[in-house]
Design a protein around this motif. Sequence first.
Motif, PDB file in Angstrom:
ATOM      1  N   ALA A   1       0.819  -1.203   0.000  1.00  0.00           N
ATOM      2  CA  ALA A   1       0.000   0.000   0.000  1.00  0.00           C
ATOM      3  C   ALA A   1       0.861   1.265   0.000  1.00  0.00           C
ATOM      4  O   ALA A   1       0.540   2.237  -0.681  1.00  0.00           O
ATOM      5  CB  ALA A   1      -0.934   0.015   1.209  1.00  0.00           C
ATOM      6  N   TYR A   2       1.947   1.237   0.745  1.00  0.00           N
ATOM      7  CA  TYR A   2       2.812   2.410   0.837  1.00  0.00           C
ATOM      8  C   TYR A   2       3.369   2.793  -0.521  1.00  0.00           C
ATOM      9  O   TYR A   2       3.287   3.962  -0.952  1.00  0.00           O
ATOM     10  CB  TYR A   2       3.953   2.124   1.816  1.00  0.00           C
ATOM     11  N   GLN A   3       3.923   1.812  -1.235  1.00  0.00           N
ATOM     12  CA  GLN A   3       4.526   2.105  -2.532  1.00  0.00           C
ATOM     13  C   GLN A   3       3.487   2.581  -3.541  1.00  0.00           C
ATOM     14  O   GLN A   3       3.731   3.535  -4.302  1.00  0.00           O
ATOM     15  CB  GLN A   3       5.252   0.862  -3.072  1.00  0.00           C
ATOM     16  N   ARG A   4       2.318   1.939  -3.567  1.00  0.00           N
ATOM     17  CA  ARG A   4       1.279   2.329  -4.521  1.00  0.00           C
ATOM     18  C   ARG A   4       0.772   3.743  -4.231  1.00  0.00           C
ATOM     19  O   ARG A   4       0.548   4.536  -5.158  1.00  0.00           O
ATOM     20  CB  ARG A   4       0.114   1.339  -4.475  1.00  0.00           C
ATOM     21  N   ALA A   5       0.605   4.050  -2.948  1.00  0.00           N
ATOM     22  CA  ALA A   5       0.107   5.373  -2.582  1.00  0.00           C
ATOM     23  C   ALA A   5       1.118   6.460  -2.922  1.00  0.00           C
ATOM     24  O   ALA A   5       0.754   7.525  -3.441  1.00  0.00           O
ATOM     25  CB  ALA A   5      -0.228   5.403  -1.094  1.00  0.00           C
ATOM     26  N   ARG A   6       2.385   6.195  -2.634  1.00  0.00           N
ATOM     27  CA  ARG A   6       3.426   7.172  -2.959  1.00  0.00           C
ATOM     28  C   ARG A   6       3.476   7.445  -4.458  1.00  0.00           C
ATOM     29  O   ARG A   6       3.611   8.591  -4.902  1.00  0.00           O
ATOM     30  CB  ARG A   6       4.780   6.652  -2.486  1.00  0.00           C
TER      31      ARG A   6
ATOM     32  N   ALA B   1     -10.219  12.999  -9.844  1.00  0.00           N
ATOM     33  CA  ALA B   1     -10.174  12.565 -11.244  1.00  0.00           C
ATOM     34  C   ALA B   1      -8.838  11.900 -11.586  1.00  0.00           C
ATOM     35  O   ALA B   1      -8.798  10.842 -12.215  1.00  0.00           O
ATOM     36  CB  ALA B   1     -10.420  13.758 -12.167  1.00  0.00           C
ATOM     37  N   LYS B   2      -7.734  12.511 -11.155  1.00  0.00           N
ATOM     38  CA  LYS B   2      -6.411  11.972 -11.472  1.00  0.00           C
ATOM     39  C   LYS B   2      -6.178  10.604 -10.842  1.00  0.00           C
ATOM     40  O   LYS B   2      -5.547   9.724 -11.444  1.00  0.00           O
ATOM     41  CB  LYS B   2      -5.318  12.937 -11.005  1.00  0.00           C
ATOM     42  N   LEU B   3      -6.686  10.418  -9.628  1.00  0.00           N
ATOM     43  CA  LEU B   3      -6.410   9.185  -8.881  1.00  0.00           C
ATOM     44  C   LEU B   3      -7.522   8.149  -9.015  1.00  0.00           C
ATOM     45  O   LEU B   3      -7.404   7.049  -8.474  1.00  0.00           O
ATOM     46  CB  LEU B   3      -6.174   9.518  -7.406  1.00  0.00           C
TER      47      LEU B   3
ATOM     48  N   HIS C   1      -2.896   8.246   4.193  1.00  0.00           N
ATOM     49  CA  HIS C   1      -2.445   7.389   5.281  1.00  0.00           C
ATOM     50  C   HIS C   1      -1.624   6.223   4.739  1.00  0.00           C
ATOM     51  O   HIS C   1      -0.632   5.822   5.334  1.00  0.00           O
ATOM     52  CB  HIS C   1      -3.641   6.890   6.097  1.00  0.00           C
ATOM     53  N   ASP C   2      -2.042   5.663   3.600  1.00  0.00           N
ATOM     54  CA  ASP C   2      -1.249   4.596   2.961  1.00  0.00           C
ATOM     55  C   ASP C   2       0.167   5.079   2.690  1.00  0.00           C
ATOM     56  O   ASP C   2       1.142   4.315   2.834  1.00  0.00           O
ATOM     57  CB  ASP C   2      -1.891   4.189   1.631  1.00  0.00           C
ATOM     58  N   ALA C   3       0.283   6.328   2.277  1.00  0.00           N
ATOM     59  CA  ALA C   3       1.589   6.884   1.914  1.00  0.00           C
ATOM     60  C   ALA C   3       2.396   7.335   3.127  1.00  0.00           C
ATOM     61  O   ALA C   3       3.532   7.805   2.989  1.00  0.00           O
ATOM     62  CB  ALA C   3       1.405   8.057   0.960  1.00  0.00           C
ATOM     63  N   GLY C   4       1.804   7.213   4.311  1.00  0.00           N
ATOM     64  CA  GLY C   4       2.506   7.610   5.526  1.00  0.00           C
ATOM     65  C   GLY C   4       2.597   9.101   5.724  1.00  0.00           C
ATOM     66  O   GLY C   4       3.476   9.594   6.445  1.00  0.00           O
ATOM     67  N   LEU C   5       1.680   9.852   5.091  1.00  0.00           N
ATOM     68  CA  LEU C   5       1.749  11.302   5.134  1.00  0.00           C
ATOM     69  C   LEU C   5       0.809  11.923   6.161  1.00  0.00           C
ATOM     70  O   LEU C   5       0.816  13.140   6.347  1.00  0.00           O
ATOM     71  CB  LEU C   5       1.433  11.884   3.752  1.00  0.00           C
ATOM     72  N   ALA C   6      -0.023  11.101   6.790  1.00  0.00           N
ATOM     73  CA  ALA C   6      -0.973  11.657   7.759  1.00  0.00           C
ATOM     74  C   ALA C   6      -1.259  10.633   8.846  1.00  0.00           C
ATOM     75  O   ALA C   6      -0.966   9.452   8.695  1.00  0.00           O
ATOM     76  CB  ALA C   6      -2.266  12.042   7.042  1.00  0.00           C
TER      77      ALA C   6
END
Length: 220
Positions: free
Chosen positions: A149-154, A200-202, A215-220
Amino acid sequence: MAGVTRPLRVLIVDDDALVRAGLSMMLDGIHGITVVGEAADGAQVPAAADAHAPDVVLMDLRMPNVDGIAATRALRRRPRPPEVIVLTTFDTDENILHALRAGAGGFLLKDTPPAQIVQAVLQVAAGEPILSPRVTRRLMDRVATQAGAYQRARAALAALSPREQDVVLAVARGSANAEIAAELLMSVATVKAHVSSVLAKLGLDNRTQIALLAHDAGLA
């Protein structure tokens, strides 16, 4: 349904007639909210949505024929989809994640106090997500540890502009559009435009899914 000024139209979906009656009695007594219909199974939801054009749907999860996840997914694929609040007694991680991935804008437990259910309807109709406090932390911990999840979100967030990334972070903190506008020194209309662009982009459906991705990306 941000910007709706007429009474909010609510559809109640639950296989328990007593639950439907209780929710209907509670919500119909609130100024600015009208219960326009009921359904006893997810299979009845498309026809009920066509007949009543609800702004918000209160959706049970477990029903005999078509469950709440499938019914939510079908609703959110409509050209003008209503917002969906899942209202259930089953708060497993899988149920929460499946509901949010299907496009639900809220997830509440059936023992939520009536005043909070009313507030949730108003909040979700305004485009602001709502989660039961009892499940929020567990949900975020689960999402953050999913394999890959982390890699995909980043990678997904890297496709956004720096300003869009700022808006994503603010959404993940639970800030409303007016708060984001004040924080980032932009108009509310510009914030809404950035949120629409991010969705739209995501390929996302709502602000809750933006928060999950952050949260997946570890940003919040």
